[in-house]
Design a protein around this motif. Structure first.
Motif, PDB file in Angstrom:
ATOM      1  N   LEU A  42     -14.875 -19.033 -20.382  1.00 12.64           N
ATOM      2  CA  LEU A  42     -13.639 -19.694 -20.799  1.00 12.64           C
ATOM      3  C   LEU A  42     -13.919 -21.190 -20.752  1.00 12.64           C
ATOM      4  O   LEU A  42     -14.276 -21.717 -19.696  1.00 12.64           O
ATOM      5  N   ARG A  43     -13.801 -21.853 -21.881  1.00 14.14           N
ATOM      6  CA  ARG A  43     -14.107 -23.297 -21.938  1.00 14.14           C
ATOM      7  C   ARG A  43     -12.889 -24.129 -21.529  1.00 14.14           C
ATOM      8  O   ARG A  43     -11.745 -23.673 -21.599  1.00 14.14           O
ATOM      9  N   ASP A  44     -13.164 -25.370 -21.165  1.00 12.90           N
ATOM     10  CA  ASP A  44     -12.123 -26.396 -20.959  1.00 12.90           C
ATOM     11  C   ASP A  44     -11.091 -26.016 -19.896  1.00 12.90           C
ATOM     12  O   ASP A  44      -9.910 -26.317 -20.046  1.00 12.90           O
ATOM     13  N   GLN A  45     -11.514 -25.345 -18.850  1.00 14.03           N
ATOM     14  CA  GLN A  45     -10.563 -24.921 -17.803  1.00 14.03           C
ATOM     15  C   GLN A  45     -10.485 -25.927 -16.651  1.00 14.03           C
ATOM     16  O   GLN A  45      -9.439 -26.091 -16.047  1.00 14.03           O
ATOM     17  N   HIS A  46     -11.597 -26.554 -16.298  1.00 12.46           N
ATOM     18  CA  HIS A  46     -11.626 -27.609 -15.259  1.00 12.46           C
ATOM     19  C   HIS A  46     -10.968 -27.151 -13.950  1.00 12.46           C
ATOM     20  O   HIS A  46     -10.128 -27.857 -13.384  1.00 12.46           O
ATOM     21  N   LEU A  47     -11.331 -25.965 -13.467  1.00 14.51           N
ATOM     22  CA  LEU A  47     -10.719 -25.457 -12.231  1.00 14.51           C
ATOM     23  C   LEU A  47     -11.369 -26.108 -11.008  1.00 14.51           C
ATOM     24  O   LEU A  47     -12.595 -26.171 -10.906  1.00 14.51           O
ATOM     25  N   ASN A  48     -10.543 -26.583 -10.077  1.00 18.90           N
ATOM     26  CA  ASN A  48     -11.089 -27.039  -8.798  1.00 18.90           C
ATOM     27  C   ASN A  48     -11.297 -25.819  -7.893  1.00 18.90           C
ATOM     28  O   ASN A  48     -11.021 -24.677  -8.306  1.00 18.90           O
ATOM     29  N   ALA A  49     -11.758 -26.051  -6.657  1.00 12.45           N
ATOM     30  CA  ALA A  49     -12.114 -24.928  -5.781  1.00 12.45           C
ATOM     31  C   ALA A  49     -10.918 -24.000  -5.543  1.00 12.45           C
ATOM     32  O   ALA A  49     -11.031 -22.772  -5.642  1.00 12.45           O
ATOM     33  N   ASP A  50      -9.744 -24.582  -5.262  1.00 12.91           N
ATOM     34  CA  ASP A  50      -8.560 -23.746  -4.991  1.00 12.91           C
ATOM     35  C   ASP A  50      -8.149 -22.950  -6.227  1.00 12.91           C
ATOM     36  O   ASP A  50      -7.759 -21.784  -6.133  1.00 12.91           O
ATOM     37  N   GLU A  51      -8.245 -23.613  -7.377  1.00 13.94           N
ATOM     38  CA  GLU A  51      -7.833 -22.924  -8.610  1.00 13.94           C
ATOM     39  C   GLU A  51      -8.817 -21.802  -8.971  1.00 13.94           C
ATOM     40  O   GLU A  51      -8.415 -20.743  -9.458  1.00 13.94           O
ATOM     41  N   LEU A  52     -10.092 -22.030  -8.684  1.00 10.70           N
ATOM     42  CA  LEU A  52     -11.074 -20.962  -8.941  1.00 10.70           C
ATOM     43  C   LEU A  52     -10.791 -19.763  -8.036  1.00 10.70           C
ATOM     44  O   LEU A  52     -10.840 -18.613  -8.468  1.00 10.70           O
ATOM     45  N   LEU A  53     -10.455 -20.070  -6.785  1.00  7.02           N
ATOM     46  CA  LEU A  53     -10.132 -18.992  -5.842  1.00  7.02           C
ATOM     47  C   LEU A  53      -8.897 -18.221  -6.328  1.00  7.02           C
ATOM     48  O   LEU A  53      -8.863 -16.985  -6.282  1.00  7.02           O
ATOM     49  N   GLY A  54      -7.911 -18.951  -6.831  1.00  8.36           N
ATOM     50  CA  GLY A  54      -6.698 -18.312  -7.367  1.00  8.36           C
ATOM     51  C   GLY A  54      -7.053 -17.395  -8.534  1.00  8.36           C
ATOM     52  O   GLY A  54      -6.608 -16.242  -8.592  1.00  8.36           O
ATOM     53  N   PHE A  55      -7.890 -17.885  -9.446  1.00 13.11           N
ATOM     54  CA  PHE A  55      -8.312 -17.059 -10.596  1.00 13.11           C
ATOM     55  C   PHE A  55      -9.065 -15.821 -10.109  1.00 13.11           C
ATOM     56  O   PHE A  55      -8.854 -14.709 -10.588  1.00 13.11           O
ATOM     57  N   SER A  56      -9.928 -16.018  -9.106  1.00 14.99           N
ATOM     58  CA  SER A  56     -10.767 -14.907  -8.640  1.00 14.99           C
ATOM     59  C   SER A  56      -9.935 -13.781  -8.013  1.00 14.99           C
ATOM     60  O   SER A  56     -10.350 -12.632  -8.015  1.00 14.99           O
ATOM     61  N   SER A  57      -8.750 -14.139  -7.494  1.00 16.09           N
ATOM     62  CA  SER A  57      -7.948 -13.125  -6.792  1.00 16.09           C
ATOM     63  C   SER A  57      -7.482 -12.015  -7.747  1.00 16.09           C
ATOM     64  O   SER A  57      -7.130 -10.928  -7.310  1.00 16.09           O
ATOM     65  N   HIS A  58      -7.493 -12.270  -9.048  1.00 18.43           N
ATOM     66  CA  HIS A  58      -7.151 -11.216 -10.012  1.00 18.43           C
ATOM     67  C   HIS A  58      -8.261 -10.170 -10.099  1.00 18.43           C
ATOM     68  O   HIS A  58      -8.039  -9.057 -10.546  1.00 18.43           O
ATOM     69  N   TRP A  59      -9.469 -10.555  -9.685  1.00 17.68           N
ATOM     70  CA  TRP A  59     -10.644  -9.724  -9.976  1.00 17.68           C
ATOM     71  C   TRP A  59     -11.204  -8.996  -8.762  1.00 17.68           C
ATOM     72  O   TRP A  59     -12.005  -8.070  -8.910  1.00 17.68           O
ATOM     73  N   GLY A  60     -10.855  -9.440  -7.571  1.00 21.20           N
ATOM     74  CA  GLY A  60     -11.412  -8.775  -6.390  1.00 21.20           C
ATOM     75  C   GLY A  60     -11.283  -9.644  -5.160  1.00 21.20           C
ATOM     76  O   GLY A  60     -10.529 -10.623  -5.128  1.00 21.20           O
ATOM     77  N   THR A  61     -12.048  -9.280  -4.139  1.00 24.51           N
ATOM     78  CA  THR A  61     -11.980  -9.941  -2.837  1.00 24.51           C
ATOM     79  C   THR A  61     -13.178 -10.859  -2.663  1.00 24.51           C
ATOM     80  O   THR A  61     -14.325 -10.398  -2.796  1.00 24.51           O
ATOM     81  N   PRO A  62     -12.961 -12.122  -2.348  1.00 26.46           N
ATOM     82  CA  PRO A  62     -14.092 -13.043  -2.175  1.00 26.46           C
ATOM     83  C   PRO A  62     -15.028 -12.601  -1.055  1.00 26.46           C
ATOM     84  O   PRO A  62     -14.576 -12.050  -0.047  1.00 26.46           O
ATOM     85  N   TRP A  63     -16.279 -12.844  -1.253  1.00 24.13           N
ATOM     86  CA  TRP A  63     -17.328 -12.456  -0.290  1.00 24.13           C
ATOM     87  C   TRP A  63     -18.409 -13.534  -0.336  1.00 24.13           C
ATOM     88  O   TRP A  63     -19.059 -13.705  -1.362  1.00 24.13           O
ATOM     89  N   LEU A  64     -18.574 -14.228   0.760  1.00 20.87           N
ATOM     90  CA  LEU A  64     -19.528 -15.346   0.756  1.00 20.87           C
ATOM     91  C   LEU A  64     -20.962 -14.854   0.894  1.00 20.87           C
ATOM     92  O   LEU A  64     -21.887 -15.415   0.305  1.00 20.87           O
ATOM     93  N   GLY A  65     -21.144 -13.812   1.684  1.00 20.40           N
ATOM     94  CA  GLY A  65     -22.491 -13.255   1.863  1.00 20.40           C
ATOM     95  C   GLY A  65     -23.348 -14.160   2.729  1.00 20.40           C
ATOM     96  O   GLY A  65     -22.934 -15.253   3.119  1.00 20.40           O
ATOM     97  N   PRO A  66     -24.580 -13.721   3.040  1.00 22.13           N
ATOM     98  CA  PRO A  66     -25.429 -14.463   3.963  1.00 22.13           C
ATOM     99  C   PRO A  66     -26.080 -15.707   3.344  1.00 22.13           C
ATOM    100  O   PRO A  66     -26.556 -16.573   4.056  1.00 22.13           O
ATOM    101  N   MET A  67     -26.100 -15.797   2.006  1.00 24.46           N
ATOM    102  CA  MET A  67     -26.822 -16.885   1.343  1.00 24.46           C
ATOM    103  C   MET A  67     -26.023 -18.187   1.286  1.00 24.46           C
ATOM    104  O   MET A  67     -26.580 -19.259   1.205  1.00 24.46           O
TER     105      MET A  67
END
Ligand code: SIN
Length: 261
Positions: free
Chosen positions: A42-67
């Motif tokens: 998706l072009r031209d969205q300019h999401l900051n960290a909070d907005e990316l997290l908000g978008f991601s919540s539609h798709w699943g549960t965040p997982w940082l992992g060991p890396m």
């Protein structure tokens, strides 16, 4: 909403969507494209960290992992930034954190700062690689599991110890949503379960040599504001480090996956 295919096999750009205000109907349309094409832009969205997290919540549960280490002030959003050619940990064909027993399903990036030229990322279609194999090869691979390690485990990553995790995964996996079979191999695969490294090498080298074949690859030229997400269950990717010391900064969220089957 309009879909434009970015390469014949994988990756589509969808326009006419505001990722900050995703309705159920537009999410369902995006999900259909994503599962069919493996990479969604998706072009031209300019999401900051909070907005990316908000978008991601539609798709699943965040997982940082060991890396990954969370960005300051965040618990689930990480940062991709230029660590120099010798410090990069993503310049090879891989799917994210495949040395975990349940590697992440989806990764998403929001591009905040980019070099004027360079820093492209490539994705490879693992469904297509599987489908192009002979029936004999498919049959042989279907019984095998590869053992994945943290390829970067000898590097010290921003003060964190490298992971000593490893996990064995089927070389051919079935996608839990689409039901399609794909090759599931990554530069993190070091040997075939039940075989020595030496015995495994010729087969792994052949399989790893399939990744990156031009017919199966989409190469993304980033633009600031891009929101891009990929499916780690049916694609591998390779981040090209050809931009020297130029700043490159993207917000990143990975989403929990399940045990590959
Ligand atoms: C990654 O491999 O996860 C990073 C991709 C990128 O930096 O473009």
């Amino acid at each position: 909403m309009q879909e434009t295919q970015l390469s014949p096999r994988i990756a589509s750009e969808v326009s006419g969507i505001d990722a900050r205000h995703l309705t159920t109907a537009s999410f369902e349309l995006l999900a259909e494209v994503f599962h069919r094409r493996g990479v969604l832009v998706l072009r031209d969205q300019h999401l900051n960290a909070d907005e990316l997290l908000g978008f991601s919540s539609h798709w699943g549960t965040p997982w940082l992992g060991p890396m990954l280490k969370a960005t300051e002030g965040q618990t689930s959003v990480a940062t991709i930034r230029n660590r120099g050619k010798t410090g990069t940990v993503t310049e090879y064909w891989h799917c994210d954190t495949s040395f975990s027993s349940a590697p992440p399903a989806i990764t998403m990036l929001s591009a905040a700062q980019l070099p004027a030229v360079g820093g492209d990322t490539m994705w490879c279609d693992q469904y297509g690689l599987y489908e192009a194999m002979s029936d004999g090869m498919k049959r042989m691979l279907s019984g095998l599991r590869a053992v994945h390690y943290d390829k970067q485990r000898h590097k010290q990553l921003e003060g964190r110890s490298p992971s000593d995790e490893s996990a064995a995964h089927p070389v051919i996996r079935t996608h839990p949503v689409t039901g399609r079979k794909s090759l599931f191999i990554s530069g993190q695969a070091e040997h075939i379960e039940g075989m020595t490294r030496e015995e495994s090498r010729p087969l792994l080298d052949w399989l790893l040599g399939l990744l990156g074949q031009p017919d199966y690859v989409y190469r993304h030229r980033w633009r600031v504001g891009d929101l891009l997400m990929w499916d780690n269950r049916c694609t591998t990717h390779y981040a090209i480090h050809d931009y020297g010391d130029h700043p490159r900064f993207l917000h990143r969220v990975t989403l929990q996956g399940d045990v590959p089957r």
